[in-house]
Design an enzyme around this catalytic site. Structure first.
Site, short mmCIF file in Angstrom:
data_model
loop_
_atom_site.label_atom_id
_atom_site.label_comp_id
_atom_site.label_asym_id
_atom_site.label_seq_id
_atom_site.Cartn_x
_atom_site.Cartn_y
_atom_site.Cartn_z
N LEU A 43 0.83 -1.20 0.00
CA LEU A 43 0.00 0.00 0.00
C LEU A 43 0.87 1.25 0.00
O LEU A 43 1.80 1.37 0.81
CB LEU A 43 -0.93 0.00 1.22
CG LEU A 43 -1.89 -1.19 1.32
CD1 LEU A 43 -2.76 -1.05 2.57
CD2 LEU A 43 -2.76 -1.29 0.08
N GLY A 70 2.21 -9.18 6.50
CA GLY A 70 2.58 -8.36 7.65
C GLY A 70 2.54 -6.90 7.25
O GLY A 70 2.74 -6.56 6.08
N GLY A 71 2.26 -6.01 8.21
CA GLY A 71 2.20 -4.59 7.89
C GLY A 71 1.17 -4.32 6.81
O GLY A 71 0.03 -4.75 6.89
N ASP A 72 1.60 -3.60 5.77
CA ASP A 72 0.69 -3.27 4.67
C ASP A 72 1.04 -4.06 3.41
O ASP A 72 0.77 -3.62 2.30
CB ASP A 72 0.73 -1.77 4.38
CG ASP A 72 2.12 -1.31 3.95
OD1 ASP A 72 3.11 -1.96 4.34
OD2 ASP A 72 2.22 -0.29 3.24
N GLU A 73 1.62 -5.23 3.59
CA GLU A 73 2.04 -6.06 2.45
C GLU A 73 1.11 -7.26 2.31
O GLU A 73 0.86 -7.99 3.27
CB GLU A 73 3.48 -6.52 2.64
CG GLU A 73 4.48 -5.37 2.67
CD GLU A 73 5.88 -5.82 3.00
OE1 GLU A 73 6.82 -5.06 2.70
OE2 GLU A 73 6.03 -6.92 3.56
#
Length: 337
Positions: A201, A241-244
């Protein structure tokens, strides 16, 4: 002891004495006391108990059985236990298997799904034991039941969380790798194509910093829902994980089909995703099997590099991996299986 006394009469009818019988019934008294104790234990047992004769006619159920199943003594006593397993064909077959096992003198145990009298489903741990007389013949059956619904639900939840992202409900990294290896193996076996997509993102850190992590979480959940809507049933959508996010397209006729998927993703995210009407854009990298790799490590690595190339191209677009564009972000981490 037990004593019985009676007057002893003469021929004229006069009482001339007393006759008595004394009986030592210590053993019987102990047996009666034991039976009372056993009955008290069964009545207050935390486990549901049903007792039937050797023909399966129900003779007794304890209060816990009533609580567990909803069936009262008036409902079942005098009836055959088959009434509890005759709701459908599957239950009837289940009962026949049970009956065959216990009639041969074996204890039958299983975790099974059952239905209460009111139609509510539950999971139970059930055992059925034959009771033998002094000649080794079956004369009773004892059924023990325990409600394990909560334990089963907790087990299923733990199993689910082991392979799914707790925030979005998507597959997590572990499940993604498993499915990616299976997809590669199938593509190799059937000499077909498959694709891996890596999505990041754009500007997500700024959303977190500006609006807070709760809003960031709302964005991630909204993106996950959009991805599930766009992808086919047999595809895999995972959050690394995160925005991945990563996606697997296991089968397609033409590379253009995968490009259309990427375009649909870009289009689906061109709309406000949260109550704050925030807009988010993705950068997407795509790698194909076997053109860009013949194992899961190389495919994911090349999709990652293609995604970074999409960032370099201005974000909010997709790029297919090209070997001559090996520029990578030194700050990005490597994914290891």
């Amino acid at each position: 002891m037990r004593m019985h006394c009676a007057p002893l009469h003469s021929f004229s009818g006069a009482i001339v004495g007393v006759q008595g019988i004394l009986e030592d019934f210590t053993a019987n008294k102990k047996a009666q006391d034991q039976l009372k104790t056993y009955y008290h234990v069964i009545e207050h047992s935390p486990v549901a108990v049903l007792i039937s004769d050797n023909k399966g006619q129900i003779e007794y159920i304890n209060p816990k059985y009533v609580e567990l199943t909803g069936y009262t003594p008036d409902d079942v006593i005098g009836n055959n236990v088959s009434m509890l397993y005759a709701r459908d064909q599957a239950s009837a077959e289940y009962y026949q298997e049970l009956l065959h096992e216990v009639q041969t003198g074996n204890v039958w145990r299983r975790e099974a799904f059952n239905v209460r009298k009111n139609g509510e489903g539950y999971w139970e741990n059930i055992s059925v034991s034959p009771v033998l007389d002094e000649n080794g013949q079956i004369y009773h059956f004892v059924v023990l039941k325990e409600d394990i619904t909560k334990r089963r639900e907790e087990s299923e939840k733990a199993k689910y969380l082991a392979y799914h992202d707790s925030l979005t409900g998507l597959s997590n990294r572990s499940l993604f790798y498993d499915r990616l290896m299976i997809a590669v193996a199938n593509a190799t076996r059937y000499q077909s194509q498959m694709a891996v997509m890596f999505l990041d993102l754009d500007g997500f850190k700024e959303i977190n910093d500006t609006y807070g992590h709760d809003t960031g979480d709302d964005v991630l959940k909204a993106v996950a829902e959009q991805l599930k809507t766009v992808m086919r049933k047999g595809d895999t959508v995972a959050r690394m994980g995160g925005d991945e996010f990563t996606l697997i397209v296991p089968e397609f006729e033409d590379i253009r089909d995968v490009e259309l998927v990427a375009e649909k993703i870009l289009k689906s995210l061109r709309q406000p995703l949260t109550e704050k009407a925030l807009l988010i854009t993705p950068s997407i990298g795509i790698a194909f099997y076997p053109q860009h790799g013949i194992n899961h490590e190389s495919l994911l690595s090349h999709a990652d590099k293609a995604m970074y190339q999409a960032k370099k191209q201005g974000k909010n677009n997709y790029q297919i991996y090209e070997p001559d564009q090996e520029t990578t972000n030194p700050d990005r981490h490597q994914y290891n299986t």
